[in-house]
Design a protein around this motif. Structure first.
Motif, mmCIF file in Angstrom:
data_model
loop_
_atom_site.group_PDB
_atom_site.id
_atom_site.type_symbol
_atom_site.label_atom_id
_atom_site.label_comp_id
_atom_site.label_asym_id
_atom_site.label_seq_id
_atom_site.Cartn_x
_atom_site.Cartn_y
_atom_site.Cartn_z
ATOM 1 N N LEU A 41 0.835 -1.187 0.000
ATOM 2 C CA LEU A 41 0.000 0.000 0.000
ATOM 3 C C LEU A 41 0.876 1.246 0.000
ATOM 4 C CD1 LEU A 41 -2.554 -1.155 2.714
ATOM 5 C CD2 LEU A 41 -2.976 -1.027 0.256
ATOM 6 N N ASN A 136 3.182 -4.653 4.173
ATOM 7 C CA ASN A 136 2.376 -3.633 4.851
ATOM 8 C C ASN A 136 2.518 -3.656 6.367
ATOM 9 O OD1 ASN A 136 1.196 -2.621 2.393
ATOM 10 N ND2 ASN A 136 -0.044 -4.478 2.340
ATOM 11 N N TYR A 185 -3.313 -0.160 6.306
ATOM 12 C CA TYR A 185 -4.570 -0.467 5.647
ATOM 13 C C TYR A 185 -4.817 0.594 4.569
ATOM 14 C CZ TYR A 185 -5.202 -3.494 9.688
ATOM 15 O OH TYR A 185 -5.033 -4.459 10.642
ATOM 16 N N PRO A 186 -5.773 0.366 3.669
ATOM 17 C CA PRO A 186 -5.994 1.347 2.597
ATOM 18 C C PRO A 186 -6.304 2.755 3.088
ATOM 19 C CG PRO A 186 -7.064 -0.723 2.050
ATOM 20 C CD PRO A 186 -6.563 -0.865 3.462
ATOM 21 N N THR A 187 -7.016 2.882 4.199
ATOM 22 C CA THR A 187 -7.413 4.220 4.669
ATOM 23 C C THR A 187 -6.608 4.721 5.859
ATOM 24 O OG1 THR A 187 -9.121 3.231 6.071
ATOM 25 C CG2 THR A 187 -9.783 3.917 3.862
#
Length: 228
Positions: A41, A136, A185-187
Motif C-alpha cells: 500500500l 504492509n 490499511y488502505p485508509t
C-alpha cells in the motif's frame, strides 16, 4: 451381435469423454486462490493519529493515608493519556512529526480520606525509523525530545490531620524512546507500542510538598492513524 457392438461403443465413449472435457477446461489450483499475493500500500504522505494509552511512573510519592494507615501515592509519570498530532511519512516509511498529549495520574489506591492528581500536557516531536516485516507491516523505533508543560499537583484531604496541596511545576523537557508495531490499511494505519521517557519537574509556585518530582516512566499505547 448388434447389441454387443453398441455396448462396446458406449463403454469406449464413456472412457474417453472425461479426457475430451479436460482438454477444454482449465482448472485453477486451489493454492493460487488461497495465497493471494499481498500488494504494498502507499505509505507516504501526511497522517493524523488518535492516540490512547496508559503507563507506570518510576516513582510513587506518598501524599495521603488510607483508613487502615497505609500510604496512598501519586506518580508524576505514567497514568492515562490521549492525544493527536500530525506526521509526514516518506516513501521509505521514515516518519517525522509531533503529537500533543494530555496526561493525568491519579491517587493509588483510591481512599475516602481524599483524592490527588498530577496533570500535565506534553508536546512530543519525534522521528520513527522502520524495520520491514512484510509489505504492509513494520516495526518502528525512534524517539525525540518532548516538552512537558502545565504540571500541577493537587491533593484534596478529607482528614483534618492532613493538609490539602496545590503545587504548580515549571515547564520541562526530556528524552523519550519508542518501539511500535505498525500495520497499514488502505485508509490508515494501526499501531501498538511502548514508550520510555525521562523527565524531572521542579516546583514553580504553590504549596511545597515535593520541590522536585521524577516524571519518568513507561507507557503503552494504541493509535489509529488517518491518511490525509
Amino acid at each position: 451381435m448388434i447389441f454387443k457392438r453398441l455396448l462396446l461403443s458406449s463403454l469406449f465413449l464413456f472412457c474417453i469423454y472425461p479426457s475430451l472435457i479436460a482438454q477444454d477446461v482449465e482448472v485453477t489450483p486451489l493454492d493460487s486462490l488461497i495465497n493471494v499475493p499481498e500488494k504494498p500500500l502507499s505509505i507516504s504522505g501526511f497522517t493524523v493519529p488518535l492516540i490512547f494509552g496508559g503507563g507506570m511512573g518510576s516513582q510513587n510519592n506518598p501524599v495521603l493515608t488510607t483508613p487502615k494507615g497505609d500510604e496512598a501515592t501519586i506518580s508524576a509519570g505514567g497514568g492515562l493519556f490521549f492525544g493527536s498530532g500530525i506526521y509526514y511519512t516518506t516513501e521509505k516509511n521514515i516518519t517525522v512529526g509531533a503529537s500533543v498529549q494530555y496526561l493525568t495520574s491519579e491517587l493509588t489506591p483510591v481512599t475516602k480520606n481524599g483524592s490527588a492528581s498530577f496533570k500535565r500536557v506534553a508536546f512530543l516531536p519525534e522521528i520513527k525509523l522502520p524495520i520491514k516485516i512484510k509489505d504492509n507491516s513494520f516495526i518502528n523505533y525512534g524517539g525525540g525530545v518532548g516538552l512537558y508543560m502545565n504540571g500541577k499537583l493537587v491533593v484534596d484531604s478529607n482528614d483534618d490531620t492532613q493538609n490539602s496541596i496545590n503545587t504548580v511545576y515549571e515547564n520541562t523537557s526530556g528524552l523519550h524512546f519508542i518501539l511500535e508495531y505498525e500495520e497499514n490499511y488502505p485508509t490508515g494505519l494501526l499501531t501498538a507500542g511502548v514508550k520510555y521517557y525521562n523527565v524531572e519537574y521542579e516546583q514553580a509556585s504553590g504549596d511545597t510538598l515535593f520541590p522536585r518530582l521524577d516524571g519518568s516512566g513507561v507507557d503503552f499505547y494504541l493509535s489509529y492513524v488517518f491518511k490525509l
